[in-house]
Design a protein around this motif. Sequence first.
Motif, PDB file in Angstrom:
ATOM      1  N   ILE A 166       0.838  -1.136  -0.033  1.00 59.39           N
ATOM      2  CA  ILE A 166      -0.172   0.127  -0.037  1.00 59.39           C
ATOM      3  C   ILE A 166       0.855   1.176   0.156  1.00 59.39           C
ATOM      4  O   ILE A 166       1.824   1.232   0.686  1.00 59.39           O
ATOM      5  CB  ILE A 166      -1.045   0.004   1.074  1.00 59.39           C
ATOM      6  CG1 ILE A 166      -2.016  -1.043   1.315  1.00 59.39           C
ATOM      7  CG2 ILE A 166      -1.533   1.211   1.447  1.00 59.39           C
ATOM      8  CD1 ILE A 166      -2.920  -1.482   2.557  1.00 59.39           C
ATOM      9  N   LEU A 167       0.534   2.231  -0.928  1.00 60.31           N
ATOM     10  CA  LEU A 167       1.042   3.627  -0.693  1.00 60.31           C
ATOM     11  C   LEU A 167      -0.126   4.607  -0.191  1.00 60.31           C
ATOM     12  O   LEU A 167      -1.352   4.558  -0.595  1.00 60.31           O
ATOM     13  CB  LEU A 167       1.356   4.275  -2.268  1.00 60.31           C
ATOM     14  CG  LEU A 167       1.630   5.532  -2.147  1.00 60.31           C
ATOM     15  CD1 LEU A 167       2.962   5.812  -1.171  1.00 60.31           C
ATOM     16  CD2 LEU A 167       2.122   6.190  -3.660  1.00 60.31           C
TER      17      LEU A 167
ATOM     18  N   GLU B 291       3.618  -0.142   2.812  1.00 70.13           N
ATOM     19  CA  GLU B 291       4.883   0.265   2.207  1.00 70.13           C
ATOM     20  C   GLU B 291       5.633   1.274   2.244  1.00 70.13           C
ATOM     21  O   GLU B 291       6.645   1.731   2.749  1.00 70.13           O
ATOM     22  CB  GLU B 291       5.141  -0.407   0.784  1.00 70.13           C
ATOM     23  CG  GLU B 291       6.304  -0.236   0.145  1.00 70.13           C
ATOM     24  CD  GLU B 291       7.186  -1.509   0.328  1.00 70.13           C
ATOM     25  OE1 GLU B 291       8.272  -1.624   0.091  1.00 70.13           O
ATOM     26  OE2 GLU B 291       6.720  -2.525   1.291  1.00 70.13           O
ATOM     27  N   ASP B 292       4.893   2.493   1.887  1.00 66.45           N
ATOM     28  CA  ASP B 292       5.236   3.793   1.928  1.00 66.45           C
ATOM     29  C   ASP B 292       4.175   4.948   2.503  1.00 66.45           C
ATOM     30  O   ASP B 292       2.823   4.583   2.192  1.00 66.45           O
ATOM     31  CB  ASP B 292       5.771   4.369   0.503  1.00 66.45           C
ATOM     32  CG  ASP B 292       7.083   3.662   0.213  1.00 66.45           C
ATOM     33  OD1 ASP B 292       7.936   3.811   1.063  1.00 66.45           O
ATOM     34  OD2 ASP B 292       7.142   2.887  -0.769  1.00 66.45           O
ATOM     35  N   TYR B 293       4.445   5.951   2.710  1.00 68.14           N
ATOM     36  CA  TYR B 293       3.583   7.123   3.227  1.00 68.14           C
ATOM     37  C   TYR B 293       4.147   8.319   2.858  1.00 68.14           C
ATOM     38  O   TYR B 293       5.307   8.880   2.993  1.00 68.14           O
ATOM     39  CB  TYR B 293       3.557   6.984   4.971  1.00 68.14           C
ATOM     40  CG  TYR B 293       2.762   8.048   5.423  1.00 68.14           C
ATOM     41  CD1 TYR B 293       1.351   8.147   5.725  1.00 68.14           C
ATOM     42  CD2 TYR B 293       3.395   9.299   5.832  1.00 68.14           C
ATOM     43  CE1 TYR B 293       0.631   9.100   6.208  1.00 68.14           C
ATOM     44  CE2 TYR B 293       2.723  10.595   6.179  1.00 68.14           C
ATOM     45  CZ  TYR B 293       1.430  10.369   6.519  1.00 68.14           C
ATOM     46  OH  TYR B 293       0.753  11.407   6.987  1.00 68.14           O
TER      47      TYR B 293
ATOM     48  N   SER C 297       5.388  13.617  -4.625  1.00 72.66           N
ATOM     49  CA  SER C 297       6.067  12.560  -3.945  1.00 72.66           C
ATOM     50  C   SER C 297       5.273  11.345  -4.177  1.00 72.66           C
ATOM     51  O   SER C 297       5.915  10.447  -4.683  1.00 72.66           O
ATOM     52  CB  SER C 297       6.267  12.598  -2.630  1.00 72.66           C
ATOM     53  OG  SER C 297       6.955  11.640  -1.801  1.00 72.66           O
ATOM     54  N   ALA C 298       3.977  11.301  -4.026  1.00 76.01           N
ATOM     55  CA  ALA C 298       3.308  10.037  -4.595  1.00 76.01           C
ATOM     56  C   ALA C 298       3.238   9.688  -5.924  1.00 76.01           C
ATOM     57  O   ALA C 298       3.521   8.555  -6.055  1.00 76.01           O
ATOM     58  CB  ALA C 298       1.680  10.449  -4.196  1.00 76.01           C
TER      59      ALA C 298
ATOM     60  N   CYS D 203       6.362  -0.386  -7.331  1.00 81.97           N
ATOM     61  CA  CYS D 203       5.048  -1.287  -7.799  1.00 81.97           C
ATOM     62  C   CYS D 203       4.194  -1.480  -6.429  1.00 81.97           C
ATOM     63  O   CYS D 203       4.704  -1.982  -5.405  1.00 81.97           O
ATOM     64  CB  CYS D 203       5.466  -2.316  -8.429  1.00 81.97           C
ATOM     65  SG  CYS D 203       4.034  -3.396  -8.884  1.00 81.97           S
ATOM     66  N   TYR D 204       3.065  -0.883  -6.560  1.00 78.89           N
ATOM     67  CA  TYR D 204       1.969  -0.786  -5.546  1.00 78.89           C
ATOM     68  C   TYR D 204       0.603  -1.666  -5.793  1.00 78.89           C
ATOM     69  O   TYR D 204       0.435  -1.721  -7.076  1.00 78.89           O
ATOM     70  CB  TYR D 204       1.624   0.428  -4.837  1.00 78.89           C
ATOM     71  CG  TYR D 204       2.687   1.344  -4.123  1.00 78.89           C
ATOM     72  CD1 TYR D 204       3.276   1.104  -3.135  1.00 78.89           C
ATOM     73  CD2 TYR D 204       3.368   2.108  -5.036  1.00 78.89           C
ATOM     74  CE1 TYR D 204       4.334   1.822  -2.565  1.00 78.89           C
ATOM     75  CE2 TYR D 204       4.504   3.012  -4.866  1.00 78.89           C
ATOM     76  CZ  TYR D 204       5.039   2.566  -3.446  1.00 78.89           C
ATOM     77  OH  TYR D 204       5.894   3.469  -3.149  1.00 78.89           O
ATOM     78  N   SER D 205       0.111  -2.424  -4.808  1.00 75.07           N
ATOM     79  CA  SER D 205      -1.044  -2.976  -5.088  1.00 75.07           C
ATOM     80  C   SER D 205      -2.449  -2.124  -5.002  1.00 75.07           C
ATOM     81  O   SER D 205      -3.242  -2.339  -5.207  1.00 75.07           O
ATOM     82  CB  SER D 205      -1.339  -4.407  -4.504  1.00 75.07           C
ATOM     83  OG  SER D 205      -0.029  -5.263  -4.770  1.00 75.07           O
ATOM     84  N   LEU D 206      -2.180  -1.037  -4.045  1.00 74.59           N
ATOM     85  CA  LEU D 206      -3.090  -0.282  -3.720  1.00 74.59           C
ATOM     86  C   LEU D 206      -2.674   1.091  -3.227  1.00 74.59           C
ATOM     87  O   LEU D 206      -1.715   1.197  -2.683  1.00 74.59           O
ATOM     88  CB  LEU D 206      -3.907  -0.803  -2.366  1.00 74.59           C
ATOM     89  CG  LEU D 206      -5.027  -0.362  -1.884  1.00 74.59           C
ATOM     90  CD1 LEU D 206      -6.320  -0.106  -2.977  1.00 74.59           C
ATOM     91  CD2 LEU D 206      -5.419  -1.208  -0.511  1.00 74.59           C
ATOM     92  N   LEU D 207      -3.536   2.011  -3.518  1.00 76.15           N
ATOM     93  CA  LEU D 207      -3.214   3.461  -3.136  1.00 76.15           C
ATOM     94  C   LEU D 207      -4.336   4.105  -2.368  1.00 76.15           C
ATOM     95  O   LEU D 207      -5.492   4.119  -2.670  1.00 76.15           O
ATOM     96  CB  LEU D 207      -3.031   4.384  -4.609  1.00 76.15           C
ATOM     97  CG  LEU D 207      -2.922   5.735  -4.570  1.00 76.15           C
ATOM     98  CD1 LEU D 207      -1.670   6.060  -3.846  1.00 76.15           C
ATOM     99  CD2 LEU D 207      -2.806   6.474  -5.754  1.00 76.15           C
TER     100      LEU D 207
END
Length: 249
Positions: free
Chosen positions: A4-5, A31-33, A39-40, A48-52
Amino acid sequence: MYKILFVDLHHHWDAKSQDFFNWNNLGFILEDYTNESDSALSLLKSKCYSLLIIDIVKCPEQGITLCKHVRAISPVPIILISDSTDFQLARKAMQYQVSDYLPAPVSSEDMRICLQLMNRKLNEEKAENKKASFDIADDLEESVIDKVKEYVTESLGQNITLKEISSTLHFNYSYLGQKFKYHENMTFNAYLLQQRMEKAKQLLEKTEMKVYEIANEVGYYEMDWFYKKFKLYTGVSANEYRKMKMVTA
C-alpha cells in the motif's frame, strides 16, 4: 503481501504511527507514506504498489487532481478517504476509476471491510492473470511444436537433429525436447523415426521407386541402417512390405 502507498493530503495521519489498523491480517503492508502529491507520483513511477489510499479530507480538489495524474501513469486501485458529500466530487472520482470511497473519520471496521473486499478482488485478478499467462505459454508452446513438426516434414530427406532445430528456432535444446515429449507423448527421435517410416511405407505402396531411392528420400543413406529400422518398425523387410501391399491391392 499486497503493498500500500498511503497519501495523506490532509496531513491528518501520523506517519510514524500508522498502527491504528493491522494491515497484515488482511494481506497488506503499508509500504510507503507521503503527504505530498508530487512525492506520491514519483513513488508510483519508481515502485510497484497493489493499492493506493488517499486521504482528501479538507482538500478534495487536490485529491481528485492527484487521481487524474495517477491514472495517467498507473491502473493501481485507489481508495479515497473524504468527509465530502458533494455528488460532483463522487462523479469525478468514478471518472478516474476509484475503487472505494470511505467517509471520514474512518473506523477500523470500515477499513477492515474495505480491505477484505479489495484483497478478494486482487486475489481474483491475480488468479486470472496467472491463468492467462499459462494459456499464452501453452499457445506459444503449441506453436513452437507445430514449427518443429513442420520442419521435420519439409526436411525429411536431410540429416535432422533437434539440436539444429532448437538453434534455428532460438530455443533451449533440453527445454524444447521436454516440451515436445509433453505435447506429443513421445520423444523427438521417436517422432522423427515414425515420420520417416510412415513416409517410406507410403512410397513403397504408391510408387515404383527403388528401395534405396526411398531410403534416401526419407533421410537414410546407409541401406543396412534403413533395412534394420524399417524391419524393427513394421516387422517385415521393405521388399516384403511392398509385396504384401501389392497382393492386397
